[in-house]
Motif scaffolding. Structure first.
Motif, PDB file in Angstrom:
ATOM      1  N   PHE A   1       0.940  -1.217   0.081  1.00  0.00           N
ATOM      2  CA  PHE A   1      -0.091   0.175  -0.117  1.00  0.00           C
ATOM      3  C   PHE A   1       0.822   1.173   0.180  1.00  0.00           C
TER       4      PHE A   1
ATOM      5  N   CYS B   1      -6.232   2.765  -8.187  1.00  0.00           N
ATOM      6  CA  CYS B   1      -6.939   2.747  -7.138  1.00  0.00           C
ATOM      7  C   CYS B   1      -7.269   1.036  -6.632  1.00  0.00           C
ATOM      8  N   LEU B   2      -7.525   0.373  -7.697  1.00  0.00           N
ATOM      9  CA  LEU B   2      -7.910  -1.135  -7.588  1.00  0.00           C
ATOM     10  C   LEU B   2      -6.861  -1.660  -6.450  1.00  0.00           C
TER      11      LEU B   2
ATOM     12  N   CYS C   1      -4.492  -0.445  -4.872  1.00  0.00           N
ATOM     13  CA  CYS C   1      -4.207  -0.063  -3.439  1.00  0.00           C
ATOM     14  C   CYS C   1      -5.423  -0.060  -2.450  1.00  0.00           C
ATOM     15  N   TRP C   2      -6.804  -0.474  -3.179  1.00  0.00           N
ATOM     16  CA  TRP C   2      -8.115  -0.671  -2.534  1.00  0.00           C
ATOM     17  C   TRP C   2      -7.513  -2.189  -1.820  1.00  0.00           C
ATOM     18  N   HIS C   3      -7.369  -3.021  -2.710  1.00  0.00           N
ATOM     19  CA  HIS C   3      -6.929  -4.341  -2.265  1.00  0.00           C
ATOM     20  C   HIS C   3      -6.071  -4.379  -1.008  1.00  0.00           C
ATOM     21  N   TYR C   4      -4.809  -3.649  -1.289  1.00  0.00           N
ATOM     22  CA  TYR C   4      -3.840  -3.661  -0.019  1.00  0.00           C
ATOM     23  C   TYR C   4      -4.157  -2.960   1.184  1.00  0.00           C
ATOM     24  N   PHE C   5      -5.258  -1.844   1.066  1.00  0.00           N
ATOM     25  CA  PHE C   5      -5.758  -1.112   1.959  1.00  0.00           C
ATOM     26  C   PHE C   5      -6.556  -1.940   2.895  1.00  0.00           C
ATOM     27  N   TYR C   6      -7.389  -2.980   2.356  1.00  0.00           N
ATOM     28  CA  TYR C   6      -8.251  -3.865   3.068  1.00  0.00           C
ATOM     29  C   TYR C   6      -7.132  -4.940   3.824  1.00  0.00           C
TER      30      TYR C   6
ATOM     31  N   LEU D   1     -13.833  -7.649  -8.778  1.00  0.00           N
ATOM     32  CA  LEU D   1     -14.513  -7.310  -7.933  1.00  0.00           C
ATOM     33  C   LEU D   1     -15.248  -8.732  -7.457  1.00  0.00           C
TER      34      LEU D   1
ATOM     35  N   GLU E   1      -9.143 -12.639  -8.401  1.00  0.00           N
ATOM     36  CA  GLU E   1      -8.866 -11.126  -8.459  1.00  0.00           C
ATOM     37  C   GLU E   1      -7.974 -10.604  -9.129  1.00  0.00           C
TER      38      GLU E   1
END
Length: 256
Positions: free
Chosen positions: A62, A87-88, A90-95, A156, A202
């Motif tokens: 991230f 963003c996709l 970073c979104w995965h790794y934010f989670y 998704l 994914e």
């Protein structure tokens, strides 16, 4: 300010593909030694609590793209498709960094595996972020391209399967428990590695959406890394539980 070097992208992507094959050769027959597989193998010396280990391991994936973006002046995230793709990731790794670790109930994590996991996340975070922020060029209508839309849907879908499967696994254990039980519900009805299947879907979705060598190399690495783990989980369940469903496959529903 950094520049795009296509040769660097090619070299790092090729190395990632080679690392994928190395992972496959190392762990196809013998599982990596953590979780349910470490009891049969020699125990690593140092460990960290699972929550701390997962946080530290996933954080670079991230932070590194975020740092690359901060270093870029002016920001190069045009058109919209490029912004969405970054963003996709970073979104995965934010989670994975800020949400997943605080709910996991896994066993303490070997420091050796944590070290290599962090190195990989730094490496891959740099490769994917560097390509998308400094090198990638997409047409203005990329968001309507069949590769982007189909890849986004797969991403998704895979993320949904992955998060739902993780939730089902957490519900198997009460707080403080470390015993293993048969996963039930969701895609676990058909495969032993539902969470792994979701993550593979994914990242192949992400690869199709980006249509780039770095993303396909990462998807291939994911398959070679956690595919064998799903297979070893499946064998573990069959050997451990006499009532394990015989119709259940290891990773791919109705096939494998």
């Amino acid at each position: 300010s950094m520049q795009c070097f296509p040769g660097l992208v090619l070299a790092l992507s090729s190395l990632l593909g080679a690392l994928a094959l190395l992972q496959l050769s190392l762990y196809l027959r013998v599982p990596s030694r953590y979780g349910k597989h470490e009891e049969r193998l020699c125990r690593p010396r140092g460990r960290l609590p699972a929550r701390c280990a997962w946080f530290l391991q996933e954080l670079p994936s991230f932070l590194v793209p975020a740092l690359l973006l901060a270093l870029r002046s002016p920001p190069r995230l045009e058109p919209l498709g490029c912004r969405l793709l970054c963003c996709l990731f970073c979104w995965h790794y934010f989670y994975r960094t800020f949400i997943y670790p605080f709910f996991t109930r896994g066993r303490p994590f070997p420091l050796q595996l944590l070290f290599f996991g962090m190195l990989f996340c730094i490496y891959n975070g740099f490769l994917q972020g560097y390509y998308l922020i400094y090198c990638a060029e997409y047409p203005n209508d990329w968001c309507t391209d069949i590769r982007f839309t189909s890849g986004l849907l797969l991403f998704l879908l895979g993320m949904g399967i992955n998060i739902h499967s993780d939730l089902l696994l957490r519900q198997l254990r009460k707080p403080g428990e470390v015993t293993y039980k048969i996963p039930q519900g969701g895609l676990f009805t058909y495969v032993s590695g539902a969470n792994y299947f979701g993550e593979i879907v994914e990242w192949f979705g992400f690869a199709i959406a980006t249509w780039s060598l770095p993303a396909f190399a990462f998807a291939f690495f994911t398959l070679c890394c956690i595919g064998p783990r799903a297979y070893h989980h499946h064998r573990y369940y069959i050997k451990t539980f006499t009532d394990y469903p015989k119709s259940r496959k290891a990773l791919i529903p109705f096939v494998f």
